[in-house]
Design an enzyme around this catalytic site. Structure first.
Site, PDB file in Angstrom:
ATOM      1  N   ARG A  53     -17.914  -2.078   3.664  1.00  0.00           N
ATOM      2  CA  ARG A  53     -18.438  -3.611   3.614  1.00  0.00           C
ATOM      3  C   ARG A  53     -19.995  -4.490   2.964  1.00  0.00           C
ATOM      4  O   ARG A  53     -19.600  -4.911   1.752  1.00  0.00           O
ATOM      5  CB  ARG A  53     -17.317  -4.120   3.672  1.00  0.00           C
ATOM      6  CG  ARG A  53     -17.450  -5.656   3.255  1.00  0.00           C
ATOM      7  CD  ARG A  53     -16.126  -6.887   4.403  1.00  0.00           C
ATOM      8  NE  ARG A  53     -15.850  -7.837   3.965  1.00  0.00           N
ATOM      9  CZ  ARG A  53     -16.556  -9.543   2.851  1.00  0.00           C
ATOM     10  NH1 ARG A  53     -18.313  -8.762   4.311  1.00  0.00           N
ATOM     11  NH2 ARG A  53     -17.032 -10.087   2.750  1.00  0.00           N
ATOM     12  N   PHE A  66      -5.598  -0.025   4.909  1.00  0.00           N
ATOM     13  CA  PHE A  66      -4.500  -0.182   4.726  1.00  0.00           C
ATOM     14  C   PHE A  66      -4.430   0.929   3.318  1.00  0.00           C
ATOM     15  O   PHE A  66      -3.002   1.043   3.451  1.00  0.00           O
ATOM     16  CB  PHE A  66      -4.308  -1.309   3.580  1.00  0.00           C
ATOM     17  CG  PHE A  66      -4.918  -2.726   4.450  1.00  0.00           C
ATOM     18  CD1 PHE A  66      -4.385  -3.189   5.795  1.00  0.00           C
ATOM     19  CD2 PHE A  66      -5.802  -3.818   3.942  1.00  0.00           C
ATOM     20  CE1 PHE A  66      -5.016  -3.886   7.340  1.00  0.00           C
ATOM     21  CE2 PHE A  66      -6.376  -4.525   4.576  1.00  0.00           C
ATOM     22  CZ  PHE A  66      -5.631  -4.461   5.949  1.00  0.00           C
ATOM     23  N   GLU A  86       0.875  -1.193  -0.115  1.00  0.00           N
ATOM     24  CA  GLU A  86      -0.195  -0.169   0.392  1.00  0.00           C
ATOM     25  C   GLU A  86       0.979   1.275   0.001  1.00  0.00           C
ATOM     26  O   GLU A  86       0.269   2.208  -0.538  1.00  0.00           O
ATOM     27  CB  GLU A  86      -0.960   0.068   0.819  1.00  0.00           C
ATOM     28  CG  GLU A  86      -2.162  -1.337   1.081  1.00  0.00           C
ATOM     29  CD  GLU A  86      -1.545  -2.379   1.489  1.00  0.00           C
ATOM     30  OE1 GLU A  86      -0.508  -2.674   2.380  1.00  0.00           O
ATOM     31  OE2 GLU A  86      -2.116  -3.626   1.649  1.00  0.00           O
TER      32      GLU A  86
END
Lengths: 297, 325
Positions: free
Chosen positions: B178, B94, B69
């Site tokens: 999510r 991340f 990342e």
């Protein structure tokens, strides 16, 4: 491509002037790095006065080569080189290094001077950005039109991000990218191979898919030849290990990590007391300049 | 203003549920059609983060950096310096947490136009647990100069946000959760970055949310309408904060309640508190993740235990109102 002896001497003379200007810069500022700028002066000279495709009067020319300085702390040598190369930096402005309001910040700020390409300082971040530049050039079908150069320190190879970028450059076969490491073997706390060993650096890069060249970073003919060779390598990114002597040109600074991050006037006093350090250093560089001039006659 | 919300949206059973990352994924793929300088960067999460929708359509403008990342951020910066408009897409911890200093140096400081699109923000990540439930991303982006920070309220708004972000100067963070959440806005619902949405007018208390929490606030306002008149604001843009709308509402109601799936330290509640304490101090309650790491569990169980669903939020709101009669 072999340059004439005269041209090589001219480059050596310029490198010596850039060393003098770099020293004046950090001494006037009263803080900053000394050893790195002196060690990289020959490479900066070869790039700006021979190799780079650039136009100091048109620094945002779309087809210019991009020079990305990852280890931003050696920026005095870049400012000095750009001044001598005719970029929009005056002698008066050079004296403002690290002062409030100056475009010449302690670490490069591309918002104030776009010709610097990127803002940098925190180590290990330049190679990633250089890869981004190279990928953009490829997307635009311009990767044959200009080259991306990334200057790095050896110490910043202890940063994981450097290796993330090295891996990506190998994957994407970034042939329009050349990275040059200032392999001076010192960092602030000591010698790199004691702090955190980097060797074998050549085979590390080779195993990541790079073509590796090595140069004597104080032999101007060797530098210009290898930079040309790097541009000619196809299908792979090129990594140049530039074996430099930190503090090159001033005998009491050479290979001394005590001179890594301090200017004349604040350095170790084993050779000269603080108030004589700048004058002694300049005296040595002046002597070298006289030598080169006599060789040129 | 008519927000053209979905029909019967207040009914849990009738409202459609979908993940915000779907909306942002489709938004990027749609935008790629017209913006030829747009580039998407993925980090080994392109299926779950929905970057794949773009990658499949425009493979020549997609870069896969692998599980790296920090490099993703450097690549994005390099592309942006060259005039591209990069979208960096992966899970919030991340994307924002891991490479924070490279974001600060290579993107925020030089004001590079990079759009960060996350998945896995907040407890609505579910069973993966606290390592993957990012509850500090708003704090981490809001404190960086030049940043715009957006937390869409549903998948439709996420779609609009990734498109609108193309025209904003400097870095933009778009925060997506999510799991599936209610889709209560429609294609016809207006969206403007930096302009808060007063979705329901009221006079007794102002309740402000971002993300799916706005939906629960609307349901609470409806359920309590016979006893309390609640004004509901969807503060989808946390930075720059729409102080004008906030001030007008706080002056009218005299009480402000914030709710968010994010740590109460540094999130929307903090932003509202900073603004009101300087401009119009009123009683304020900040509800959210109470400066703690939570745990694994289904989203519904997490919402229940940490009081981030309708029931829990209503309980905290009523306590606040009882104390400030």
């Amino acid at each position: 491509m072999s340059l004439t002896d005269k041209k090589i001497k001219e480059l050596e003379l310029m490198a010596n002037r850039i060393r003098k200007t770099s020293l004046e810069l950090v001494t006037t500022a009263g803080s900053g790095h000394t050893a790195g700028p002196l060690g990289m002066a020959d490479i900066f000279t070869a790039l700006y006065f021979n190799t780079l495709k650039h136009d100091p009067k048109n620094p945002t020319w779309p087809e210019r080569d991009r020079l990305i300085l990852s280890n931003g702390h050696i920026c005095p040598v870049r400012y000095a080189t750009m001044y001598h190369a005719g970029y929009d930096i005056t002698e008066e402005e050079l004296k403002t290094l690290r002062q409030i309001g100056s475009r010449l910040e302690g670490h490069p700020n591309a918002r104030r001077i776009p010709a610097l390409e990127t803002s940098s300082g925190p180590l290990g971040e330049g190679l990633s950005q250089a890869c981004g530049f190279a990928l953009a050039a490829r997307m635009d079908n311009m990767d044959k039109n200009y080259h991306i150069w990334c200057l790095m320190s050896d110490g910043e190879h202890q940063e994981g991000m450097t290796w993330e970028a090295a891996m990506l450059a190998g994957k994407y076969k970034l042939k329009n990218l050349t990275a040059i490491v200032d392999r001076n073997n010192i960092q602030i706390d000591g010698v790199t191979e004691e702090i955190m060993p980097l060797e074998p650096l050549r085979s590390k890069y080779e195993s990541f898919g790079w073509h590796v060249l090595e140069i004597n970073a104080h032999d101007m003919q060797d530098i210009v030849n290898k930079l040309e060779e790097a541009k000619a390598i196809q299908e792979k990114p090129v990594f140049i290990i530039a074996n430099t002597i930190p503090g090159k040109g001033v005998d009491f600074m050479e290979n001394r990590f005590g001179w890594h991050g301090v200017p004349p006037g604040s350095g170790p006093e084993d050779a000269f007391p603080k108030d004589q350090q700048f004058d002694e250093a300049l005296k040595q560089l002046q002597k070298r300049e006289d030598e080169i001039l006599s060789q040129m006659e | 203003m008519d927000y053209n919300l979905a029909k019967n949206y207040l009914d849990d059973e009738k409202v459609q549920w979908a993940p915000m990352r779907d909306g942002s994924g489709h938004g990027m793929a749609e935008l790629g059609e017209i913006k030829k300088d747009m580039v998407v960067i993925g980090a080994d999460t392109i299926g779950s983060s929905r970057a794949k929708f773009f990658a499949d359509k425009f493979p020549e403008r997609f870069i896969q950096v692998g599980v790296a990342e920090q490099n993703m951020i450097g690549i994005a910066a390099g592309l942006a310096y060259q005039g591209k408009v990069p979208y960096a897409v992966t899970y919030a911890p991340f994307l924002i947490g891991r490479p924070w200093e490279p974001i600060r140096t290579t993107i925020a400081y030089p004001r590079n136009h990079v759009v960060f699109v996350s998945s896995h923000a907040g407890l609505a990540t579910g069973p993966d647990g606290p390592t993957h439930q990012m509850t500090e991303d708003i704090s981490l982006t809001r404190c960086l100069p030049n940043f715009t920070v957006i937390a869409p309220c549903d998948t439709e708004q996420a779609r609009k946000a990734v498109k609108a972000a193309y025209d904003i100067e400097g870095p933009v963070y778009i925060r997506n959760s999510r799991e599936k959440t209610p889709v209560f806005t429609t294609e016809d619902t207006p969206f403007e970055i930096g302009k808060a949405q007063v979705l329901r007018k009221g006079t007794d208390v102002t309740v402000i949310g971002h993300g799916y929490m706005t939906y629960f606030l609307l349901q609470i306002a409806e359920d309590l309408k016979d006893t309390i008149s609640i004004e509901v604001i969807n503060m989808h843009t946390i930075k720059p904060l729409d102080g004008e709308t906030l001030l007008e509402s706080a002056k009218k109601t005299g009480k402000v309640f914030t709710a968010e799936d994010h740590n109460i330290v540094g999130g929307l509640g903090s932003a509202v508190a900073e603004f009101l304490s300087e401009n119009h101090p009123v009683p304020l309650k900040m509800h959210g993740v109470m400066d703690q790491f939570t745990e694994s569990g289904s989203v519904k169980d997490l919402w229940d235990k940490y009081k981030l669903d309708k029931k829990g939020t209503q309980e905290i709101l009523l306590e606040f109102l009882n104390k400030n009669k």
